[in-house]
Motif scaffolding. Structure first.
Motif, PDB file in Angstrom:
ATOM      1  N   MET A 144       0.846  -1.192   0.000  1.00  0.00           N
ATOM      2  CA  MET A 144       0.000   0.000   0.000  1.00  0.00           C
ATOM      3  C   MET A 144       0.880   1.240   0.000  1.00  0.00           C
ATOM      4  O   MET A 144       1.812   1.356   0.801  1.00  0.00           O
ATOM      5  CB  MET A 144      -0.929   0.005   1.223  1.00  0.00           C
ATOM      6  CG  MET A 144      -1.860  -1.200   1.291  1.00  0.00           C
ATOM      7  SD  MET A 144      -2.998  -1.156   2.691  1.00  0.00           S
ATOM      8  CE  MET A 144      -4.115   0.134   2.146  1.00  0.00           C
TER       9      MET A 144
ATOM     10  N   THR B 166      -2.908   5.663  -0.888  1.00  0.00           N
ATOM     11  CA  THR B 166      -3.934   4.725  -0.427  1.00  0.00           C
ATOM     12  C   THR B 166      -4.078   4.766   1.087  1.00  0.00           C
ATOM     13  O   THR B 166      -5.184   4.777   1.632  1.00  0.00           O
ATOM     14  CB  THR B 166      -3.583   3.299  -0.875  1.00  0.00           C
ATOM     15  OG1 THR B 166      -3.440   3.274  -2.291  1.00  0.00           O
ATOM     16  CG2 THR B 166      -4.668   2.318  -0.464  1.00  0.00           C
ATOM     17  N   LEU B 167      -2.931   4.793   1.777  1.00  0.00           N
ATOM     18  CA  LEU B 167      -2.969   4.815   3.236  1.00  0.00           C
ATOM     19  C   LEU B 167      -3.629   6.082   3.760  1.00  0.00           C
ATOM     20  O   LEU B 167      -4.344   6.058   4.768  1.00  0.00           O
ATOM     21  CB  LEU B 167      -1.550   4.700   3.787  1.00  0.00           C
ATOM     22  CG  LEU B 167      -0.864   3.341   3.591  1.00  0.00           C
ATOM     23  CD1 LEU B 167       0.601   3.428   3.991  1.00  0.00           C
ATOM     24  CD2 LEU B 167      -1.569   2.263   4.389  1.00  0.00           C
ATOM     25  N   SER B 168      -3.410   7.200   3.076  1.00  0.00           N
ATOM     26  CA  SER B 168      -3.982   8.469   3.526  1.00  0.00           C
ATOM     27  C   SER B 168      -5.499   8.416   3.547  1.00  0.00           C
ATOM     28  O   SER B 168      -6.137   8.984   4.441  1.00  0.00           O
ATOM     29  CB  SER B 168      -3.500   9.600   2.619  1.00  0.00           C
ATOM     30  OG  SER B 168      -4.065  10.828   3.009  1.00  0.00           O
ATOM     31  N   ASN B 169      -6.086   7.731   2.576  1.00  0.00           N
ATOM     32  CA  ASN B 169      -7.548   7.609   2.536  1.00  0.00           C
ATOM     33  C   ASN B 169      -8.083   6.770   3.686  1.00  0.00           C
ATOM     34  O   ASN B 169      -9.239   6.910   4.084  1.00  0.00           O
ATOM     35  CB  ASN B 169      -7.984   6.990   1.208  1.00  0.00           C
ATOM     36  CG  ASN B 169      -7.753   7.913   0.038  1.00  0.00           C
ATOM     37  OD1 ASN B 169      -7.812   9.132   0.191  1.00  0.00           O
ATOM     38  ND2 ASN B 169      -7.467   7.345  -1.131  1.00  0.00           N
ATOM     39  N   VAL B 170      -7.228   5.890   4.224  1.00  0.00           N
ATOM     40  CA  VAL B 170      -7.632   5.054   5.353  1.00  0.00           C
ATOM     41  C   VAL B 170      -7.404   5.776   6.675  1.00  0.00           C
ATOM     42  O   VAL B 170      -8.252   5.754   7.574  1.00  0.00           O
ATOM     43  CB  VAL B 170      -6.861   3.718   5.330  1.00  0.00           C
ATOM     44  CG1 VAL B 170      -7.223   2.867   6.544  1.00  0.00           C
ATOM     45  CG2 VAL B 170      -7.147   2.958   4.038  1.00  0.00           C
ATOM     46  N   PHE B 171      -6.258   6.462   6.783  1.00  0.00           N
ATOM     47  CA  PHE B 171      -5.874   7.080   8.050  1.00  0.00           C
ATOM     48  C   PHE B 171      -6.868   8.136   8.518  1.00  0.00           C
ATOM     49  O   PHE B 171      -7.074   8.322   9.721  1.00  0.00           O
ATOM     50  CB  PHE B 171      -4.489   7.720   7.916  1.00  0.00           C
ATOM     51  CG  PHE B 171      -3.377   6.717   7.789  1.00  0.00           C
ATOM     52  CD1 PHE B 171      -2.159   7.083   7.244  1.00  0.00           C
ATOM     53  CD2 PHE B 171      -3.545   5.407   8.213  1.00  0.00           C
ATOM     54  CE1 PHE B 171      -1.132   6.158   7.125  1.00  0.00           C
ATOM     55  CE2 PHE B 171      -2.534   4.487   8.092  1.00  0.00           C
ATOM     56  CZ  PHE B 171      -1.319   4.854   7.545  1.00  0.00           C
TER      57      PHE B 171
ATOM     58  N   TYR C  99      -9.884   8.234   8.736  1.00  0.00           N
ATOM     59  CA  TYR C  99     -11.059   7.737   9.447  1.00  0.00           C
ATOM     60  C   TYR C  99     -10.695   7.086  10.792  1.00  0.00           C
ATOM     61  O   TYR C  99     -11.561   6.532  11.463  1.00  0.00           O
ATOM     62  CB  TYR C  99     -11.802   6.714   8.582  1.00  0.00           C
ATOM     63  CG  TYR C  99     -12.384   7.301   7.324  1.00  0.00           C
ATOM     64  CD1 TYR C  99     -13.511   8.113   7.384  1.00  0.00           C
ATOM     65  CD2 TYR C  99     -11.798   7.066   6.089  1.00  0.00           C
ATOM     66  CE1 TYR C  99     -14.045   8.668   6.231  1.00  0.00           C
ATOM     67  CE2 TYR C  99     -12.323   7.620   4.935  1.00  0.00           C
ATOM     68  CZ  TYR C  99     -13.444   8.422   5.009  1.00  0.00           C
ATOM     69  OH  TYR C  99     -13.968   8.971   3.869  1.00  0.00           O
ATOM     70  N   LEU C 100      -9.407   7.142  11.172  1.00  0.00           N
ATOM     71  CA  LEU C 100      -8.965   6.478  12.394  1.00  0.00           C
ATOM     72  C   LEU C 100      -8.866   7.465  13.550  1.00  0.00           C
ATOM     73  O   LEU C 100      -8.650   8.668  13.355  1.00  0.00           O
ATOM     74  CB  LEU C 100      -7.611   5.803  12.166  1.00  0.00           C
ATOM     75  CG  LEU C 100      -7.553   4.762  11.036  1.00  0.00           C
ATOM     76  CD1 LEU C 100      -6.162   4.164  10.947  1.00  0.00           C
ATOM     77  CD2 LEU C 100      -8.594   3.673  11.236  1.00  0.00           C
TER      78      LEU C 100
ATOM     79  N   SER D 189      -5.437   4.535  17.131  1.00  0.00           N
ATOM     80  CA  SER D 189      -5.236   3.695  15.947  1.00  0.00           C
ATOM     81  C   SER D 189      -4.141   4.258  15.053  1.00  0.00           C
ATOM     82  O   SER D 189      -3.333   3.515  14.483  1.00  0.00           O
ATOM     83  CB  SER D 189      -6.541   3.575  15.157  1.00  0.00           C
ATOM     84  OG  SER D 189      -7.542   2.961  15.935  1.00  0.00           O
TER      85      SER D 189
ATOM     86  N   CYS E 102      -0.654   2.542  13.822  1.00  0.00           N
ATOM     87  CA  CYS E 102      -0.252   2.461  12.409  1.00  0.00           C
ATOM     88  C   CYS E 102       1.170   2.994  12.215  1.00  0.00           C
ATOM     89  O   CYS E 102       1.927   2.493  11.371  1.00  0.00           O
ATOM     90  CB  CYS E 102      -1.228   3.250  11.540  1.00  0.00           C
ATOM     91  SG  CYS E 102      -2.852   2.477  11.368  1.00  0.00           S
TER      92      CYS E 102
ATOM     93  N   TRP F  13       4.968   3.364   6.854  1.00  0.00           N
ATOM     94  CA  TRP F  13       3.678   3.778   7.406  1.00  0.00           C
ATOM     95  C   TRP F  13       3.837   4.978   8.341  1.00  0.00           C
ATOM     96  O   TRP F  13       2.972   5.843   8.394  1.00  0.00           O
ATOM     97  CB  TRP F  13       3.037   2.601   8.158  1.00  0.00           C
ATOM     98  CG  TRP F  13       2.293   1.664   7.243  1.00  0.00           C
ATOM     99  CD1 TRP F  13       2.714   1.219   6.041  1.00  0.00           C
ATOM    100  CD2 TRP F  13       1.016   1.095   7.473  1.00  0.00           C
ATOM    101  NE1 TRP F  13       1.790   0.379   5.482  1.00  0.00           N
ATOM    102  CE2 TRP F  13       0.718   0.275   6.356  1.00  0.00           C
ATOM    103  CE3 TRP F  13       0.098   1.154   8.512  1.00  0.00           C
ATOM    104  CZ2 TRP F  13      -0.461  -0.446   6.243  1.00  0.00           C
ATOM    105  CZ3 TRP F  13      -1.080   0.423   8.411  1.00  0.00           C
ATOM    106  CH2 TRP F  13      -1.360  -0.363   7.277  1.00  0.00           C
TER     107      TRP F  13
END
Length: 694
Positions: free
Chosen positions: A627, A631-636, A638-639, A643, A647, A654
């Motif tokens: 990843m 891509t990771l930015s779009n996930v982070f 929401y944490l 969390s 990460c 990461w």
């Protein structure tokens, strides 16, 4: 002379001796006992009556004639006393009519001449189907069928006789009666006549099927067909017709099968019965029709061809809709029909049709005598796509193969099979297919891009994903027939995608397959021209595994003739000692000379996963290696804080991604889980700043 008894809703006809009554069903043809005409008397309630005393049957018009008043009832004790009064009765005009007056008698016979059976049949049919006359009851329908069969069943197959039933509403009793005619042992089965021979049975079934077809066009009758038992019975009946035709061809049975086939198609096309069709044996019946095509040969009709084509088109339309998609996926023979129909008719039923204006070509990626592949963009797609452009003038291009490949890609909806985003197929000299982009090339190119030896776990992971893609294809009954490294592309995250279905075929064990594929990867049975199964793909995959783990060219230094002789004598590439023993044994099993000794792809997957311990305990390749920051930015975002801190401890990549994401797009991280103030460093930034640079 004629009076109506409203309580009984029937005519009571008064006669000097007899007691006549109408609307009494006559069980067989009679001749009129008054006029003594030799033609059989057809019983119609408004024209014929029966004496309740002596059971004679006469025309209603004959009852009113004075000349027949001398006919005495055998069961009437006063017949002799009343006979002298018959000749003195007056007509409606008050004038005496002498029995000896031959001219008057002749006039009355001409004036009151009976209607022909055909006219009686037509009139009765109009009466029972007219909204202003008799209601369509079961008794009326039974009587109509009797009238239809009066002339030795010669009128049964005149279809215009059934026009009066178009769009007419029926009740459950009539529907059960029509189904009962088709069922042996039904309570209505013996109502019409004794079925002592096949001809009678076929005539009864012809009437029933024709009436069922006519009433289907009234939407109020759909409730009767919307029954699983009814649909299954009709489907099974059609299978019986096909079985009869397979044993010995009979034109009458074929005619019945065509009528029933039309009814089944109407059921399948009607949205009301759609879910019912997939839950019943209806579609399986159509598949039997496809198998029956080769048996009928010259007797195969255009109607059957059109019905089968219509069913396949509908299957293609429903393929991307649930729950129909799941139902179709469970039946490889249904998928086979879609593929073969698309190939033969050069039409793709399951793809999204694109126009040249929907794409924009970018840098060149790959070129072959058959096609050119570009990077590019496509309307409705955010990511960069791959555009495979072909030319009908290029060497080796065939429209059937193009439609076949497009159809199979669209039908193979699996994460490890290349995703087709659309295709341009209509009225063009330059068709193209748009798929997701695999930027690392084929599986060997991706491994060679490391420069040095690629991580063993990564090679195993890619082999597992390639196995899973092939296992999915085989589960759908499809043999790829050209398994090689060039047909497994790799995305930027090292995910493997199976491509190139131009030579694929739905497996048919009764078919001797042609020699298709890349020679280096061909199994022995394919080289010999023998029939082969999915095990041929296993052999090719074994050669590919050897190539992946050795990174060498198989059969290097041999020409085509030498290689074929070497393989047919049992020769295989040498497996070096650097390959683990368990993996080496797996490769040897895959390219075994005996096809039945080769493992399945499910067994290959289990073996590959168990080769090294870390593979069984955790993901083969850590997710942080697959990843990127975007891509990771779009996930982070929401944490929550805890969390995100976890990460940042996964890896250096990461940790950097967390820091860069927060610093560059801080506002996107103000969500319901975590809303730090920007005036000072947030807890994440403080934690990251306190660590050493990396």
């Amino acid at each position: 002379m004629i009076s109506i008894n409203k309580s009984q809703q029937q005519f009571n006809l008064d006669h000097n001796h007899h007691s006549f009554q109408t609307n009494i069903i006559v069980d067989k043809p009679y001749s009129c006992k008054f006029c003594h005409i030799n033609d059989p008397l057809i019983h119609i309630p408004s024209l014929v009556s029966t004496c309740t005393k002596c059971n004679i049957v006469v025309h209603n018009k004959c009852i009113t004639l004075k000349e027949h008043f001398q006919n005495q009832c055998k069961n009437n004790n006063n017949n002799n006393n009343n006979s002298s009064n018959n000749s003195n009765n007056n007509t409606s005009g008050g004038q005496k009519i002498s029995r000896s007056n031959s001219i008057t008698c002749l006039f009355k016979k001409l004036f009151f001449s009976k209607q022909s059976p055909k006219k009686q049949f037509i009139k009765f049919g109009l009466d029972i189907t007219s909204t202003s006359s008799l209601p369509l009851t079961l008794d009326n329908l039974i009587q109509w069928i009797k009238l239809l069969r009066f002339d030795n069943d010669r009128n049964i197959k005149i279809l215009k006789n059934y026009d009066i039933f178009d769009n007419i509403k029926i009740n459950q009793e009539i529907f059960d009666y029509l189904i009962g005619i088709l069922q042996s042992g039904s309570k209505y089965h013996d109502c019409l006549s004794d079925f002592e021979n096949i001809a009678n049975i076929q005539n009864e079934q012809f009437i029933s099927l024709t009436l069922l077809y006519r009433i289907m066009f009234n939407w109020e009758n759909t409730i009767y067909f919307n029954d699983l038992d009814v649909v299954n019975f009709l489907s099974d009946l059609y299978k019986e017709y096909l079985a009869t035709l397979n044993s010995s061809y009979d034109p009458n049975t074929h005619q019945l099968s065509l009528k029933l086939l039309t009814i089944l198609l109407l059921l399948f096309e009607n949205q009301t019965y759609l879910v019912l069709s997939f839950n019943s044996s209806l579609i399986e019946t159509f598949i039997n029709l496809s198998n029956h095509k080769n048996l009928l040969k010259e007797s195969w009709t255009e109607q059957e061809e059109n019905v089968l084509g219509r069913v396949i088109v509908l299957l293609g339309q429903y393929y991307h809709q649930e729950p129909f998609h799941s139902a179709i996926e469970k039946h490889p023979e249904w998928i086979d029909l879609i593929i073969n129909y698309s190939t033969k008719n050069q039409i793709c039923l399951v793809h999204k049709e694109l126009q040249p204006s929907d794409i924009q070509l970018g840098p060149f990626i790959y070129e072959s005598p058959l096609c050119v592949v570009y990077k590019g963009s496509c309307t409705g797609q955010e990511d960069t796509v791959a555009i495979k452009q072909l030319s009908v003038e290029s060497l080796g291009f065939e429209w059937p193969l193009f439609f076949k490949e497009t159809t199979i890609i669209c039908l193979s909806q699996h994460p490890l099979v290349i995703k087709c985003l659309g295709a341009h197929t209509l009225q063009t000299e330059k068709p193209f297919i748009v798929t997701e982009l695999c930027s690392r090339g084929n599986i060997i190119q991706a491994l060679n891009s490391f420069g040095s030896e690629p991580p063993f776990e990564l090679v195993v992971n890619m082999a597992v994903e390639a196995s899973r893609a092939m296992n999915y294809l085989h589960s759908k009954g499809i043999t790829h027939r050209d398994v090689k490294p060039a047909n497994f592309l790799v995305k930027d995250c090292y995910s493997v995608k199976l491509i190139d279905f131009g030579t694929s075929k739905v497996l048919d064990q009764n078919l001797k397959m042609t020699v298709i594929g890349t020679p280096v990867y061909m199994a022995e049975e394919v080289v010999k021209g023998q029939s082969y199964e999915n095990s041929a793909d296993i052999y090719s995959f074994g050669i590919m595994l050897w190539e992946m783990f050795t990174r060498k060219i198989p059969f290097e230094g041999m020409n085509e003739f030498e290689r074929i002789n070497f393989v047919l004598k049992g020769g295989r590439p040498t497996i070096p000692d650097t390959v683990p023993i368990k993996l080496a044994n797996l490769i040897r099993q895959c390219w075994d000379s005996n096809p039945s000794a080769r493992p399945t792809f499910k067994q290959i997957i289990d073996c590959l996963v168990s080769i090294v311990d870390p593979v069984t305990k955790r993901s083969i390749v850590n997710i942080h290696q697959r990843m990127n920051t975007a891509t990771l930015s779009n996930v982070f975002k929401y944490l929550d804080t805890e969390s995100l801190l976890n990460c940042s401890r996964v890896s250096r990549q990461w940790k950097r991604s967390v820091y860069e994401s927060i610093c560059s797009n801080f506002k996107e991280y103000e969500n319901i889980y975590w809303s730090p103030k920007r005036k000072s460093l947030c807890p994440i930034e403080q934690n990251l700043k306190s660590n050493k640079k990396y």
